[in-house]
Write a protein that holds these residues in place. Structure first.
Motif, PDB file in Angstrom:
ATOM      1  N   GLU A  15       0.845  -1.227  -0.040  1.00 43.62           N
ATOM      2  CA  GLU A  15       0.014  -0.042   0.217  1.00 43.62           C
ATOM      3  C   GLU A  15       0.852   1.410  -0.051  1.00 43.62           C
ATOM      4  O   GLU A  15       0.499   2.112  -0.549  1.00 43.62           O
ATOM      5  N   ASN A  16       1.874   1.354   0.667  1.00 45.43           N
ATOM      6  CA  ASN A  16       2.772   2.503   1.013  1.00 45.43           C
ATOM      7  C   ASN A  16       3.426   2.710  -0.670  1.00 45.43           C
ATOM      8  O   ASN A  16       3.606   3.971  -1.036  1.00 45.43           O
ATOM      9  N   ASP A  17       3.774   1.554  -1.568  1.00 46.01           N
ATOM     10  CA  ASP A  17       4.526   1.943  -2.698  1.00 46.01           C
ATOM     11  C   ASP A  17       3.195   2.459  -3.853  1.00 46.01           C
ATOM     12  O   ASP A  17       3.530   3.229  -4.434  1.00 46.01           O
ATOM     13  N   LEU A  18       1.943   1.895  -3.423  1.00 43.31           N
ATOM     14  CA  LEU A  18       1.003   2.091  -4.315  1.00 43.31           C
ATOM     15  C   LEU A  18       0.799   3.694  -4.066  1.00 43.31           C
ATOM     16  O   LEU A  18       0.564   4.492  -5.085  1.00 43.31           O
ATOM     17  N   ASN A  19       0.301   4.133  -2.775  1.00 38.87           N
ATOM     18  CA  ASN A  19       0.363   5.743  -2.730  1.00 38.87           C
ATOM     19  C   ASN A  19       1.243   6.393  -2.912  1.00 38.87           C
ATOM     20  O   ASN A  19       0.873   7.557  -3.455  1.00 38.87           O
ATOM     21  N   GLU A  20       2.661   6.123  -2.844  1.00 43.44           N
ATOM     22  CA  GLU A  20       3.702   6.950  -3.187  1.00 43.44           C
ATOM     23  C   GLU A  20       3.715   7.096  -4.754  1.00 43.44           C
ATOM     24  O   GLU A  20       4.055   8.322  -5.410  1.00 43.44           O
ATOM     25  N   THR A  21       3.397   6.064  -5.366  1.00 39.82           N
ATOM     26  CA  THR A  21       3.317   6.115  -6.932  1.00 39.82           C
ATOM     27  C   THR A  21       2.342   6.973  -7.356  1.00 39.82           C
ATOM     28  O   THR A  21       2.298   7.954  -8.352  1.00 39.82           O
ATOM     29  N   LEU A  22       1.070   6.873  -6.520  1.00 37.54           N
ATOM     30  CA  LEU A  22       0.037   7.598  -7.077  1.00 37.54           C
ATOM     31  C   LEU A  22       0.175   9.217  -6.703  1.00 37.54           C
ATOM     32  O   LEU A  22      -0.137  10.179  -7.482  1.00 37.54           O
ATOM     33  N   LYS A  23       0.756   9.361  -5.639  1.00 36.25           N
ATOM     34  CA  LYS A  23       0.909  10.782  -5.276  1.00 36.25           C
ATOM     35  C   LYS A  23       2.156  11.479  -6.150  1.00 36.25           C
ATOM     36  O   LYS A  23       1.846  12.763  -6.686  1.00 36.25           O
ATOM     37  N   SER A  24       3.130  10.654  -6.291  1.00 34.56           N
ATOM     38  CA  SER A  24       4.014  11.485  -7.386  1.00 34.56           C
ATOM     39  C   SER A  24       3.437  11.469  -8.922  1.00 34.56           C
ATOM     40  O   SER A  24       3.809  12.509  -9.421  1.00 34.56           O
TER      41      SER A  24
END
Length: 95
Positions: A52-61
């Motif tokens: 989930e952290n990688d998912l959220n980081e990618t979407l924010k970026s």
């Protein structure tokens, strides 16, 4: 392809996650087929692996990144990058 009242086309890209419980969708005026398919596959992998952290980081970026110039590399996170297509050329659908 969706066409609005001003005849602008918007492209839709969707992918079901493994198990078919979540559908990921991207709508864009940019016909970047290969980029969006790769991005959707990456996001689906994050969901499948519960990253989930990688998912959220990618979407924010992705959300905060300006539209890149043609043929320039774009890094969204440690695991996700793409080369911006040339918007002056005809779009191509990956095989």
């Amino acid at each position: 392809v969706l066409t609005d009242i001003e005849s602008k086309q918007r492209f839709g890209f969707c992918r079901l996650t493994s198990g078919g419980k979540i559908c990921l969708c991207i709508l864009s005026y940019l016909p970047w087929f290969e980029v969006y398919y790769k991005l959707l596959n990456t996001l689906a992998d994050y969901l499948a692996k519960e990253l989930e952290n990688d998912l959220n980081e990618t979407l924010k970026s992705l959300y905060s990144h300006p539209v890149p110039k043609a043929n320039t590399p774009v890094s969204l996170s440690v695991h996700s990058y793409f080369i911006a297509p040339d918007v002056t050329g005809l779009p191509t659908i990956p095989e």
